[in-house]
Design an enzyme around this catalytic site. Sequence first.
Site, PDB file in Angstrom:
ATOM      1  N   ASP A  22      -6.200  -5.917   5.772  1.00  0.00           N
ATOM      2  CA  ASP A  22      -7.226  -6.091   4.907  1.00  0.00           C
ATOM      3  C   ASP A  22      -7.441  -7.248   4.362  1.00  0.00           C
ATOM      4  O   ASP A  22      -8.596  -7.503   5.167  1.00  0.00           O
ATOM      5  CB  ASP A  22      -6.490  -5.565   3.241  1.00  0.00           C
ATOM      6  N   TYR A  35       0.804  -1.092   0.210  1.00  0.00           N
ATOM      7  CA  TYR A  35       0.143   0.346  -0.518  1.00  0.00           C
ATOM      8  C   TYR A  35       0.963   1.171  -0.043  1.00  0.00           C
ATOM      9  O   TYR A  35       0.803   2.515   0.096  1.00  0.00           O
ATOM     10  CB  TYR A  35      -0.871  -0.137   1.266  1.00  0.00           C
ATOM     11  N   LYS A  56       4.525 -13.908   6.197  1.00  0.00           N
ATOM     12  CA  LYS A  56       4.027 -15.229   4.501  1.00  0.00           C
ATOM     13  C   LYS A  56       5.798 -14.890   4.182  1.00  0.00           C
ATOM     14  O   LYS A  56       6.558 -15.718   3.489  1.00  0.00           O
ATOM     15  CB  LYS A  56       4.076 -14.604   3.535  1.00  0.00           C
ATOM     16  N   ASP A  59      -1.877 -17.848   4.769  1.00  0.00           N
ATOM     17  CA  ASP A  59      -2.767 -18.845   4.441  1.00  0.00           C
ATOM     18  C   ASP A  59      -3.227 -20.146   5.262  1.00  0.00           C
ATOM     19  O   ASP A  59      -4.705 -20.217   5.293  1.00  0.00           O
ATOM     20  CB  ASP A  59      -2.001 -19.765   3.063  1.00  0.00           C
TER      21      ASP A  59
END
Length: 341
Positions: A229, A124, A171, A205
């Site tokens: 988000d 972002y 991640k 995930d």
Amino acid sequence: MPHRVTLIPGDGIGPELAAAARRVLDASGVDFDWEVQDAGEGVMAQYGTPLPEHVLESIRRNRLALKGPITTPVGKGFRSVNVTLRQALGLYANLRPARSMQGVRTRFEDIDLVIVRENTEDLYAGIEHMVGRDAAESIKIITRYASERIARYAFDYAVANGRRKVTAVHKANIMKLSDGLFLESCRAVAAEYEGRVEFDDRIVDNMCMQLVQKPELYDVLVLPNLYGDIVSDLCAGLVGGLGVAPGANIGTEAAVFEAVHGSAPKYAGLDKANPTALILSGVLMLRHIGEQDAAERVETALRGVVAEGTHVTYDLGGDAGTRAFADAIIERLGAAPAVAS
Ligand code: NAD
């Protein structure tokens, strides 16, 4: 002294929700002085920007804003006002509690999660460019400074609110440098809180899968911007969707409180949209300014109306309008005794 608050009605369903939230907050007995400032699509023609400087100045001056949603055109036009606001005011922490409400039909009961999303960097940061004609590149920025700052916010929040555990979501198995740095920063901060707040981490995930299978295992989640988000919307889904999901953007100089949902243009002006998320954002604002008793009373009145189910909007299975929903909350507030603070 009244609390001076910048009120940004916003676009689409924003103005009717802002009016409802304002009435409910005023009915709490807390003295507010609302400074109404327009931003968004509606002011583009007049100021050439959706976020005129005087709106930012108003928030800087008052240090508090309650904001309706603002429309952002996809793929073209002006940059998201929300992203700009967060960056311009250094609103580094995005707080999104997700708590089940009696009367809201969902697949889960007793969800009580708090999402703490880093609000200023990651993808972002808005650093994007074309590479030739047929490829595009977006740059993901993760810094130790911002990662430690958001981790500290999550742990301080956990301590202040009696929460037992913080889980860092990342991640780092794939993005070993950027997400690796985020995780390393969270671990370093966690060590300072050892013995007071538990810490663990999950790959994003796996986190998503676990949230829909065993949400009760989690408490406070801390995430970089993009995962924050996405995962916060997932958590909003666990408790009944966007209509009931509040949020706060908090920095050292100012705090902006807003619902997670957008401007839902198709419902604009129809007195149909659910004001719950914006009212609950107002509850977060009351807590932020130390008006704990009023926060408790507004939340209890709102939850009472939702649990009863007769004065709720279409998305909660009722046929009340935005205004009637707010009226029912105000009526309950009137019946609830005010506790001197
Ligand atoms: P949205 O949240 O506006 O609406 C999606 C759907 O969710 C709506 O069609 C409606 O069915 C439901 N919904 C949302 N809020 C509701 C409410 N209060 N009561 C009842 N139902 C509700 O998402 P979108 O359609 O993807 O976005 C519309 C615009 O809002 C876009 O321009 C987007 O950029 C903007 N947006 C703004 C913010 C913000 O200002 N914070 C956040 C998200 C999206």
